[in-house]
Design a protein around this motif. Structure first.
Motif, PDB file in Angstrom:
ATOM      1  N   TYR A   3       0.549  -1.314   0.020  1.00 17.13           N
ATOM      2  CA  TYR A   3       0.551   0.203   0.064  1.00 17.13           C
ATOM      3  C   TYR A   3       0.868   1.160  -0.213  1.00 17.13           C
ATOM      4  CZ  TYR A   3      -3.372   3.592   2.237  1.00 17.13           C
ATOM      5  OH  TYR A   3      -3.997   4.442   1.898  1.00 17.13           O
ATOM      6  N   THR A   4       0.339   2.208  -0.815  1.00 21.65           N
ATOM      7  CA  THR A   4       1.115   3.809  -1.191  1.00 21.65           C
ATOM      8  C   THR A   4       0.537   4.636  -0.478  1.00 21.65           C
ATOM      9  OG1 THR A   4       2.261   3.015  -3.221  1.00 21.65           O
ATOM     10  CG2 THR A   4       2.676   5.142  -2.543  1.00 21.65           C
ATOM     11  N   ASP A   5       0.590   5.197   0.392  1.00 18.47           N
ATOM     12  CA  ASP A   5       0.359   6.295   1.315  1.00 18.47           C
ATOM     13  C   ASP A   5       0.752   7.435   0.903  1.00 18.47           C
ATOM     14  OD1 ASP A   5      -0.348   8.252   3.097  1.00 18.47           O
ATOM     15  OD2 ASP A   5       0.078   6.609   5.319  1.00 18.47           O
ATOM     16  N   TYR A   6      -0.026   7.883   0.043  1.00 20.05           N
ATOM     17  CA  TYR A   6       0.304   9.326  -1.045  1.00 20.05           C
ATOM     18  C   TYR A   6       0.191  10.894   0.345  1.00 20.05           C
ATOM     19  CZ  TYR A   6      -0.950   6.726  -4.855  1.00 20.05           C
ATOM     20  OH  TYR A   6      -0.949   5.536  -5.875  1.00 20.05           O
ATOM     21  N   TYR A   7      -0.283  10.133   1.256  1.00 17.52           N
ATOM     22  CA  TYR A   7      -0.481  11.397   2.546  1.00 17.52           C
ATOM     23  C   TYR A   7       0.933  11.644   2.698  1.00 17.52           C
ATOM     24  CZ  TYR A   7      -5.679  11.168   1.778  1.00 17.52           C
ATOM     25  OH  TYR A   7      -6.640  11.899   1.288  1.00 17.52           O
ATOM     26  N   LYS A   8       1.246  10.892   2.808  1.00 20.60           N
ATOM     27  CA  LYS A   8       2.749   9.962   4.352  1.00 20.60           C
ATOM     28  C   LYS A   8       3.483  10.897   3.007  1.00 20.60           C
ATOM     29  CE  LYS A   8       5.980   7.310   6.435  1.00 20.60           C
ATOM     30  NZ  LYS A   8       6.459   5.772   6.972  1.00 20.60           N
ATOM     31  N   ILE A   9       3.473  10.546   2.100  1.00 20.10           N
ATOM     32  CA  ILE A   9       4.803  10.938   0.981  1.00 20.10           C
ATOM     33  C   ILE A   9       4.550  12.931   0.864  1.00 20.10           C
ATOM     34  CG2 ILE A   9       5.463  10.865  -1.436  1.00 20.10           C
ATOM     35  CD1 ILE A   9       4.456   8.520  -1.842  1.00 20.10           C
ATOM     36  N   LEU A  10       3.910  13.065   0.619  1.00 23.32           N
ATOM     37  CA  LEU A  10       3.405  14.663   0.715  1.00 23.32           C
ATOM     38  C   LEU A  10       3.273  15.292   2.462  1.00 23.32           C
ATOM     39  CD1 LEU A  10       0.340  15.352  -2.023  1.00 23.32           C
ATOM     40  CD2 LEU A  10       3.198  15.113  -2.407  1.00 23.32           C
ATOM     41  N   GLY A  11       3.647  14.513   3.365  1.00 21.58           N
ATOM     42  CA  GLY A  11       3.877  14.801   4.341  1.00 21.58           C
ATOM     43  C   GLY A  11       2.959  15.631   4.990  1.00 21.58           C
ATOM     44  N   ILE A  12       1.665  15.360   5.022  1.00 22.31           N
ATOM     45  CA  ILE A  12       0.889  15.926   5.224  1.00 22.31           C
ATOM     46  C   ILE A  12      -0.701  14.611   5.862  1.00 22.31           C
ATOM     47  CG2 ILE A  12       0.042  17.862   3.380  1.00 22.31           C
ATOM     48  CD1 ILE A  12      -1.872  15.961   1.378  1.00 22.31           C
ATOM     49  N   GLU A  19      -5.888  23.778  -0.724  1.00 22.84           N
ATOM     50  CA  GLU A  19      -4.011  24.702  -0.655  1.00 22.84           C
ATOM     51  C   GLU A  19      -3.283  23.687   0.126  1.00 22.84           C
ATOM     52  OE1 GLU A  19      -2.725  27.957  -1.104  1.00 22.84           O
ATOM     53  OE2 GLU A  19      -4.292  27.015  -2.012  1.00 22.84           O
ATOM     54  N   ASP A  20      -3.540  22.976   0.990  1.00 26.08           N
ATOM     55  CA  ASP A  20      -2.599  21.763   1.627  1.00 26.08           C
ATOM     56  C   ASP A  20      -2.006  21.618   0.923  1.00 26.08           C
ATOM     57  OD1 ASP A  20      -3.060  23.877   4.397  1.00 26.08           O
ATOM     58  OD2 ASP A  20      -4.729  21.558   5.087  1.00 26.08           O
ATOM     59  N   ILE A  21      -2.246  20.615   0.563  1.00 26.82           N
ATOM     60  CA  ILE A  21      -1.853  19.593  -0.558  1.00 26.82           C
ATOM     61  C   ILE A  21      -1.554  19.741  -1.954  1.00 26.82           C
ATOM     62  CG2 ILE A  21      -2.581  17.416  -2.776  1.00 26.82           C
ATOM     63  CD1 ILE A  21      -4.829  16.963  -0.912  1.00 26.82           C
ATOM     64  N   ARG A  22      -1.851  21.147  -2.095  1.00 26.14           N
ATOM     65  CA  ARG A  22      -1.175  22.256  -3.442  1.00 26.14           C
ATOM     66  C   ARG A  22       0.568  22.452  -2.820  1.00 26.14           C
ATOM     67  NH1 ARG A  22       0.108  27.012  -4.556  1.00 26.14           N
ATOM     68  NH2 ARG A  22      -0.611  28.212  -3.258  1.00 26.14           N
ATOM     69  N   LYS A  23       0.603  23.370  -1.406  1.00 26.69           N
ATOM     70  CA  LYS A  23       2.151  24.054  -1.147  1.00 26.69           C
ATOM     71  C   LYS A  23       2.300  22.928  -0.670  1.00 26.69           C
ATOM     72  CE  LYS A  23      -0.296  28.385   1.109  1.00 26.69           C
ATOM     73  NZ  LYS A  23      -0.857  28.707   2.239  1.00 26.69           N
ATOM     74  N   ALA A  24       2.186  21.438  -0.153  1.00 27.18           N
ATOM     75  CA  ALA A  24       3.095  20.997   0.023  1.00 27.18           C
ATOM     76  C   ALA A  24       3.922  20.404  -0.989  1.00 27.18           C
ATOM     77  CB  ALA A  24       2.352  19.191   0.791  1.00 27.18           C
ATOM     78  N   TYR A  25       2.963  20.125  -1.881  1.00 24.29           N
ATOM     79  CA  TYR A  25       3.606  18.887  -3.552  1.00 24.29           C
ATOM     80  C   TYR A  25       4.642  20.316  -4.205  1.00 24.29           C
ATOM     81  CZ  TYR A  25       4.083  18.379  -8.252  1.00 24.29           C
ATOM     82  OH  TYR A  25       4.904  18.373  -9.679  1.00 24.29           O
ATOM     83  N   ARG A  26       3.929  21.786  -4.387  1.00 16.21           N
ATOM     84  CA  ARG A  26       4.807  22.905  -4.377  1.00 16.21           C
ATOM     85  C   ARG A  26       6.174  22.717  -4.130  1.00 16.21           C
ATOM     86  NH1 ARG A  26       3.128  25.068  -8.951  1.00 16.21           N
ATOM     87  NH2 ARG A  26       5.356  26.739  -9.139  1.00 16.21           N
ATOM     88  N   LYS A  46      11.979  10.185  -5.964  1.00 13.92           N
ATOM     89  CA  LYS A  46      11.156  10.750  -5.036  1.00 13.92           C
ATOM     90  C   LYS A  46      10.188  11.529  -5.586  1.00 13.92           C
ATOM     91  CE  LYS A  46      14.013  10.165  -0.235  1.00 13.92           C
ATOM     92  NZ  LYS A  46      14.424  10.905   0.642  1.00 13.92           N
ATOM     93  N   PHE A  47      10.829  12.415  -6.512  1.00 17.98           N
ATOM     94  CA  PHE A  47       9.814  13.555  -7.723  1.00 17.98           C
ATOM     95  C   PHE A  47       9.180  12.256  -8.466  1.00 17.98           C
ATOM     96  CE2 PHE A  47       9.789  15.769 -11.546  1.00 17.98           C
ATOM     97  CZ  PHE A  47       8.745  17.253 -10.895  1.00 17.98           C
ATOM     98  N   GLN A  48       9.031  11.707  -8.668  1.00 21.10           N
ATOM     99  CA  GLN A  48       7.769  10.983  -9.335  1.00 21.10           C
ATOM    100  C   GLN A  48       7.287  10.447  -8.090  1.00 21.10           C
ATOM    101  OE1 GLN A  48      10.981   7.914 -11.276  1.00 21.10           O
ATOM    102  NE2 GLN A  48      11.275   8.988 -12.283  1.00 21.10           N
ATOM    103  N   GLN A  49       7.514  10.196  -6.870  1.00 14.68           N
ATOM    104  CA  GLN A  49       6.456  10.064  -5.796  1.00 14.68           C
ATOM    105  C   GLN A  49       5.568  10.874  -5.486  1.00 14.68           C
ATOM    106  OE1 GLN A  49       9.029   8.506  -3.107  1.00 14.68           O
ATOM    107  NE2 GLN A  49       8.653   6.236  -3.305  1.00 14.68           N
ATOM    108  N   ILE A  50       6.469  11.810  -5.740  1.00 16.12           N
ATOM    109  CA  ILE A  50       5.891  13.107  -5.218  1.00 16.12           C
ATOM    110  C   ILE A  50       4.810  13.769  -6.203  1.00 16.12           C
ATOM    111  CG2 ILE A  50       6.957  14.364  -3.640  1.00 16.12           C
ATOM    112  CD1 ILE A  50       7.559  16.424  -5.346  1.00 16.12           C
ATOM    113  N   ASN A  51       5.283  13.905  -7.663  1.00 16.55           N
ATOM    114  CA  ASN A  51       3.987  13.618  -8.743  1.00 16.55           C
ATOM    115  C   ASN A  51       2.549  12.687  -8.527  1.00 16.55           C
ATOM    116  OD1 ASN A  51       5.408  15.722 -10.030  1.00 16.55           O
ATOM    117  ND2 ASN A  51       6.960  14.491 -10.454  1.00 16.55           N
ATOM    118  N   GLU A  52       2.847  11.761  -8.124  1.00 16.79           N
ATOM    119  CA  GLU A  52       2.155  10.565  -8.588  1.00 16.79           C
ATOM    120  C   GLU A  52       0.924  10.375  -7.080  1.00 16.79           C
ATOM    121  OE1 GLU A  52       1.790   6.018  -7.072  1.00 16.79           O
ATOM    122  OE2 GLU A  52       3.266   6.862  -8.455  1.00 16.79           O
TER     123      GLU A  52
END
Length: 309
Positions: A3-12, A19-26, A46-52
Protein backbone atom coordinates in the motif's frame (compact mmCIF):
# COMPACT_ATOMS: atom_id res chain seq x y z
CA UNK A 1 1.53 -5.01 -3.83
CA UNK A 2 2.39 -2.80 -0.86
CA UNK A 3 0.00 0.00 0.00
CA UNK A 4 1.35 3.44 -0.91
CA UNK A 5 0.49 6.20 1.55
CA UNK A 6 0.18 9.29 -0.63
CA UNK A 7 -0.52 11.48 2.38
CA UNK A 8 2.72 10.41 4.01
CA UNK A 9 4.66 11.03 0.80
CA UNK A 10 3.49 14.66 0.76
CA UNK A 11 3.84 15.00 4.53
CA UNK A 12 0.20 15.99 5.12
CA UNK A 13 -2.75 14.66 7.10
CA UNK A 14 -5.76 12.87 5.63
CA UNK A 15 -7.87 15.95 6.39
CA UNK A 16 -5.59 18.23 4.36
CA UNK A 17 -7.34 20.82 2.21
CA UNK A 18 -6.73 21.28 -1.50
CA UNK A 19 -4.58 24.29 -0.64
CA UNK A 20 -2.54 22.22 1.85
CA UNK A 21 -1.94 19.60 -0.84
CA UNK A 22 -0.90 22.20 -3.38
CA UNK A 23 1.55 23.90 -1.01
CA UNK A 24 3.07 20.61 0.16
CA UNK A 25 3.54 19.39 -3.40
CA UNK A 26 5.11 22.61 -4.70
CA UNK A 27 7.49 22.81 -1.74
CA UNK A 28 8.74 19.27 -2.33
CA UNK A 29 8.79 19.67 -6.11
CA UNK A 30 11.11 22.68 -5.86
CA UNK A 31 13.44 20.68 -3.65
CA UNK A 32 13.43 17.41 -5.60
CA UNK A 33 13.08 18.56 -9.21
CA UNK A 34 15.43 16.61 -11.54
CA UNK A 35 16.90 19.82 -12.94
CA UNK A 36 18.19 20.63 -9.46
CA UNK A 37 19.29 17.04 -8.74
CA UNK A 38 20.54 15.76 -12.10
CA UNK A 39 22.69 12.93 -10.69
CA UNK A 40 20.62 12.01 -7.65
CA UNK A 41 18.62 8.87 -8.43
CA UNK A 42 16.95 8.87 -5.02
CA UNK A 43 15.77 12.47 -5.45
CA UNK A 44 14.44 11.64 -8.92
CA UNK A 45 12.53 8.66 -7.53
CA UNK A 46 11.03 10.81 -4.77
CA UNK A 47 10.11 13.43 -7.37
CA UNK A 48 8.12 10.81 -9.28
CA UNK A 49 6.47 9.69 -6.04
CA UNK A 50 5.29 13.18 -5.11
CA UNK A 51 3.99 13.70 -8.66
CA UNK A 52 1.97 10.52 -8.32
CA UNK A 53 0.69 11.49 -4.88
CA UNK A 54 -0.31 14.92 -6.15
CA UNK A 55 -1.99 13.39 -9.21
CA UNK A 56 -4.28 11.37 -6.94
CA UNK A 57 -4.90 13.69 -4.01
CA UNK A 58 -5.39 16.87 -6.04
CA UNK A 59 -8.16 15.20 -8.06
CA UNK A 60 -11.35 15.00 -5.92
CA UNK A 61 -12.65 11.86 -7.68
CA UNK A 62 -9.37 9.97 -7.47
CA UNK A 63 -8.86 11.04 -3.88
CA UNK A 64 -12.34 9.84 -2.95
CA UNK A 65 -11.71 6.46 -4.56
CA UNK A 66 -8.30 6.19 -2.89
CA UNK A 67 -9.74 7.02 0.54
CA UNK A 68 -12.75 4.72 0.11
CA UNK A 69 -10.97 1.54 -0.93
CA UNK A 70 -7.97 2.20 1.26
CA UNK A 71 -10.21 1.94 4.32
CA UNK A 72 -11.99 -1.20 3.08
CA UNK A 73 -9.18 -3.21 1.51
CA UNK A 74 -5.98 -1.93 3.14
CA UNK A 75 -2.93 -2.59 0.99
CA UNK A 76 -5.09 -4.13 -1.76
CA UNK A 77 -7.29 -1.08 -2.23
CA UNK A 78 -5.99 -0.46 -5.75
CA UNK A 79 -7.63 -3.60 -7.09
CA UNK A 80 -10.80 -3.41 -5.02
CA UNK A 81 -13.00 -2.05 -7.78
CA UNK A 82 -11.96 -4.75 -10.24
CA UNK A 83 -12.47 -7.42 -7.61
CA UNK A 84 -15.93 -6.13 -6.73
CA UNK A 85 -16.98 -6.28 -10.39
CA UNK A 86 -15.54 -9.78 -10.82
CA UNK A 87 -17.15 -11.02 -7.62
CA UNK A 88 -20.58 -9.70 -8.59
CA UNK A 89 -20.30 -11.29 -12.02
CA UNK A 90 -19.47 -14.68 -10.46
CA UNK A 91 -15.95 -14.87 -11.82
CA UNK A 92 -14.69 -16.23 -8.51
CA UNK A 93 -17.62 -18.60 -7.87
CA UNK A 94 -17.13 -22.38 -7.79
CA UNK A 95 -15.00 -25.00 -6.12
CA UNK A 96 -11.43 -23.99 -5.17
CA UNK A 97 -8.63 -26.53 -5.38
CA UNK A 98 -8.17 -28.43 -2.14
CA UNK A 99 -5.82 -26.81 0.38
CA UNK A 100 -5.68 -23.50 -1.53
CA UNK A 101 -7.17 -20.19 -0.58
CA UNK A 102 -7.41 -18.10 -3.71
CA UNK A 103 -6.30 -14.50 -3.41
CA UNK A 104 -8.66 -12.54 -5.69
CA UNK A 105 -6.01 -9.84 -6.04
CA UNK A 106 -3.17 -12.06 -7.18
CA UNK A 107 -4.00 -11.62 -10.86
CA UNK A 108 -3.03 -8.00 -10.82
CA UNK A 109 0.68 -8.26 -10.00
CA UNK A 110 2.51 -5.72 -7.90
CA UNK A 111 5.63 -3.71 -7.36
CA UNK A 112 6.87 -0.19 -6.79
CA UNK A 113 9.13 0.14 -9.82
CA UNK A 114 9.60 3.76 -10.85
CA UNK A 115 11.37 4.14 -14.17
CA UNK A 116 12.34 7.38 -15.87
CA UNK A 117 9.19 9.45 -16.31
CA UNK A 118 6.95 6.61 -15.06
CA UNK A 119 4.31 6.23 -12.42
CA UNK A 120 4.34 3.18 -10.17
CA UNK A 121 2.42 -0.04 -10.90
CA UNK A 122 0.34 0.89 -7.87
CA UNK A 123 -0.86 4.01 -9.68
CA UNK A 124 -1.16 2.45 -13.13
CA UNK A 125 -3.38 -0.41 -12.00
CA UNK A 126 -5.73 1.86 -10.11
CA UNK A 127 -6.04 4.77 -12.50
CA UNK A 128 -4.45 3.58 -15.76
CA UNK A 129 -1.54 5.01 -17.69
CA UNK A 130 -3.77 7.35 -19.66
CA UNK A 131 -4.86 9.37 -16.64
CA UNK A 132 -1.65 11.29 -16.12
CA UNK A 133 -1.77 15.03 -16.15
CA UNK A 134 0.66 17.50 -17.66
CA UNK A 135 4.29 16.43 -17.76
CA UNK A 136 5.63 17.99 -14.58
CA UNK A 137 9.18 18.02 -15.94
CA UNK A 138 8.05 21.00 -18.03
CA UNK A 139 6.04 22.70 -15.30
CA UNK A 140 7.22 26.16 -14.29
CA UNK A 141 8.57 26.32 -10.75
CA UNK A 142 9.60 29.34 -8.72
CA UNK A 143 13.27 29.28 -7.78
CA UNK A 144 14.39 28.56 -4.23
CA UNK A 145 14.83 31.40 -1.75
CA UNK A 146 18.30 32.20 -0.47
CA UNK A 147 19.16 33.03 3.15
CA UNK A 148 22.13 35.20 4.13
CA UNK A 149 23.47 37.08 7.16
CA UNK A 150 25.10 40.49 7.18
CA UNK A 151 27.11 41.59 10.22
CA UNK A 152 27.25 45.31 11.06
CA UNK A 153 28.76 47.40 13.82
CA UNK A 154 26.34 49.48 15.84
CA UNK A 155 27.70 52.66 14.30
CA UNK A 156 27.32 51.29 10.75
CA UNK A 157 23.74 50.31 11.52
CA UNK A 158 23.11 53.91 12.61
CA UNK A 159 23.70 55.35 9.15
CA UNK A 160 22.27 54.75 5.71
CA UNK A 161 24.95 53.25 3.50
CA UNK A 162 25.60 50.68 0.76
CA UNK A 163 27.45 47.39 0.99
CA UNK A 164 28.33 44.63 -1.44
CA UNK A 165 27.80 41.06 -0.30
CA UNK A 166 28.46 37.78 -2.09
CA UNK A 167 25.67 35.20 -2.25
CA UNK A 168 26.24 31.96 -4.21
CA UNK A 169 29.28 33.49 -5.93
CA UNK A 170 27.26 36.50 -7.05
CA UNK A 171 28.02 40.04 -5.85
CA UNK A 172 24.93 41.94 -4.76
CA UNK A 173 25.04 45.63 -3.81
CA UNK A 174 22.41 46.60 -1.28
CA UNK A 175 21.38 49.86 0.37
CA UNK A 176 21.03 49.56 4.15
CA UNK A 177 18.66 52.07 5.80
CA UNK A 178 19.75 53.66 9.07
CA UNK A 179 18.21 52.07 12.15
CA UNK A 180 18.22 48.38 11.21
CA UNK A 181 18.00 46.10 14.24
CA UNK A 182 19.71 42.91 15.30
CA UNK A 183 17.80 39.94 13.85
CA UNK A 184 15.84 42.12 11.42
CA UNK A 185 15.18 40.51 8.04
CA UNK A 186 14.75 42.24 4.71
CA UNK A 187 13.75 40.65 1.40
CA UNK A 188 15.35 41.33 -1.95
CA UNK A 189 12.87 40.16 -4.55
CA UNK A 190 14.11 38.00 -7.44
CA UNK A 191 17.64 37.68 -6.01
CA UNK A 192 17.24 34.00 -5.12
CA UNK A 193 17.77 30.91 -7.26
CA UNK A 194 16.68 31.06 -10.92
CA UNK A 195 13.24 29.69 -11.73
CA UNK A 196 12.82 26.35 -13.48
CA UNK A 197 11.42 26.21 -17.02
CA UNK A 198 10.80 29.93 -17.11
CA UNK A 199 9.39 30.22 -13.60
CA UNK A 200 10.13 33.32 -11.48
CA UNK A 201 13.33 33.63 -9.47
CA UNK A 202 13.28 33.08 -5.73
CA UNK A 203 13.97 35.85 -3.23
CA UNK A 204 16.96 36.67 -1.03
CA UNK A 205 16.32 37.08 2.69
CA UNK A 206 19.04 38.95 4.60
CA UNK A 207 19.22 38.78 8.38
CA UNK A 208 21.15 41.59 10.05
CA UNK A 209 23.44 40.84 12.98
CA UNK A 210 24.49 43.92 14.96
CA UNK A 211 27.73 43.45 16.87
CA UNK A 212 27.95 44.63 20.51
CA UNK A 213 29.42 48.12 20.92
CA UNK A 214 32.12 48.85 23.54
CA UNK A 215 30.48 52.15 24.53
CA UNK A 216 26.76 52.00 23.91
CA UNK A 217 24.06 49.52 24.75
CA UNK A 218 21.03 49.63 22.47
CA UNK A 219 17.46 48.86 23.50
CA UNK A 220 15.05 49.56 20.68
CA UNK A 221 15.82 53.07 19.47
CA UNK A 222 17.34 54.22 22.78
CA UNK A 223 21.02 54.11 23.70
CA UNK A 224 22.54 53.68 27.14
CA UNK A 225 26.02 54.71 28.27
CA UNK A 226 27.83 54.75 31.61
CA UNK A 227 29.85 57.87 32.39
CA UNK A 228 32.58 58.01 35.04
CA UNK A 229 32.72 61.28 37.01
CA UNK A 230 35.02 62.17 39.87
CA UNK A 231 33.82 62.70 43.40
CA UNK A 232 34.43 66.43 43.27
CA UNK A 233 32.18 66.94 40.22
CA UNK A 234 29.52 64.77 41.84
CA UNK A 235 29.59 66.88 45.02
CA UNK A 236 30.14 70.35 43.61
CA UNK A 237 28.66 69.98 40.14
CA UNK A 238 30.35 70.90 36.88
CA UNK A 239 30.68 69.95 33.24
CA UNK A 240 31.75 66.61 31.77
CA UNK A 241 32.14 65.24 28.24
CA UNK A 242 29.91 62.36 27.13
CA UNK A 243 30.01 60.20 23.98
CA UNK A 244 27.16 60.27 21.46
CA UNK A 245 26.90 58.79 17.97
CA UNK A 246 27.69 62.27 16.64
CA UNK A 247 30.77 62.74 18.83
CA UNK A 248 31.39 64.11 22.32
CA UNK A 249 29.19 66.80 23.85
CA UNK A 250 29.28 68.72 27.14
CA UNK A 251 26.91 67.66 29.86
CA UNK A 252 26.19 69.61 33.04
CA UNK A 253 26.35 67.67 36.29
CA UNK A 254 24.19 68.96 39.11
CA UNK A 255 25.74 69.40 42.56
CA UNK A 256 25.35 66.47 44.93
CA UNK A 257 24.74 63.99 42.12
CA UNK A 258 24.44 60.49 43.53
CA UNK A 259 26.13 57.41 42.14
CA UNK A 260 23.85 55.67 39.62
CA UNK A 261 21.90 58.82 38.76
CA UNK A 262 20.56 58.81 35.19
CA UNK A 263 20.34 61.71 32.80
CA UNK A 264 18.30 61.68 29.58
CA UNK A 265 19.46 63.37 26.39
CA UNK A 266 16.43 63.58 24.11
CA UNK A 267 16.98 62.79 20.44
CA UNK A 268 20.58 61.65 20.95
CA UNK A 269 19.81 57.95 20.64
CA UNK A 270 19.56 55.59 17.67
CA UNK A 271 17.88 56.61 14.40
CA UNK A 272 14.38 55.21 13.92
CA UNK A 273 14.22 52.76 11.02
CA UNK A 274 12.92 54.43 7.83
CA UNK A 275 11.81 57.56 9.70
CA UNK A 276 14.15 60.32 8.59
CA UNK A 277 14.94 62.81 11.32
CA UNK A 278 13.54 60.64 14.13
CA UNK A 279 15.81 59.38 16.89
CA UNK A 280 15.54 57.64 20.21
CA UNK A 281 17.08 59.03 23.39
CA UNK A 282 20.45 58.64 25.07
CA UNK A 283 20.42 57.69 28.76
CA UNK A 284 23.57 58.49 30.74
CA UNK A 285 24.24 56.70 34.02
CA UNK A 286 26.78 58.39 36.34
CA UNK A 287 29.42 56.26 37.98
CA UNK A 288 31.04 58.26 40.78
CA UNK A 289 34.73 57.43 41.20
CA UNK A 290 36.25 57.40 44.68
CA UNK A 291 39.61 59.21 44.71
CA UNK A 292 42.76 57.17 45.30
CA UNK A 293 46.27 57.95 46.61
CA UNK A 294 45.08 60.79 48.85
CA UNK A 295 47.65 62.79 50.73
CA UNK A 296 47.53 62.90 54.52
CA UNK A 297 46.19 66.44 54.32
CA UNK A 298 43.36 65.40 51.99
CA UNK A 299 42.48 62.52 54.28
CA UNK A 300 42.37 64.94 57.23
CA UNK A 301 39.93 67.15 55.34
CA UNK A 302 37.64 64.15 54.79
CA UNK A 303 37.89 63.33 58.50
CA UNK A 304 36.80 66.83 59.34
CA UNK A 305 33.90 66.58 56.90
CA UNK A 306 32.84 63.30 58.43
CA UNK A 307 32.60 64.95 61.86
CA UNK A 308 30.23 67.56 60.46
CA UNK A 309 27.56 65.11 59.29
Amino acid sequence: MAYTDYYKILGISKTASEEDIRKAYRKLARKLHPDLNPNDKEANKKFQQINEANEVLSDPDKRKKYDLYGEQYGENWENAEQFEKARKSGAYAGQRPSGQSRNPFSDFGGGEDFGEGQYSDFFEQMFGSGTRGTNTRNTKFRGQDYQAELHLSLRDAAKTHSQTMTVNDKNIRISIPAGVGDGQVIRLKNHGAPGIHGGPNGDLYITFRIEPDPVFKRLGDDLYVTLDIDLYAAILGGEVMVDTLDGKIKLKVKPETQNGTKSRLKGKGFPVYKQDGSFGDLFVTYNVLIPKNLTEHQKQLFRELSLMK
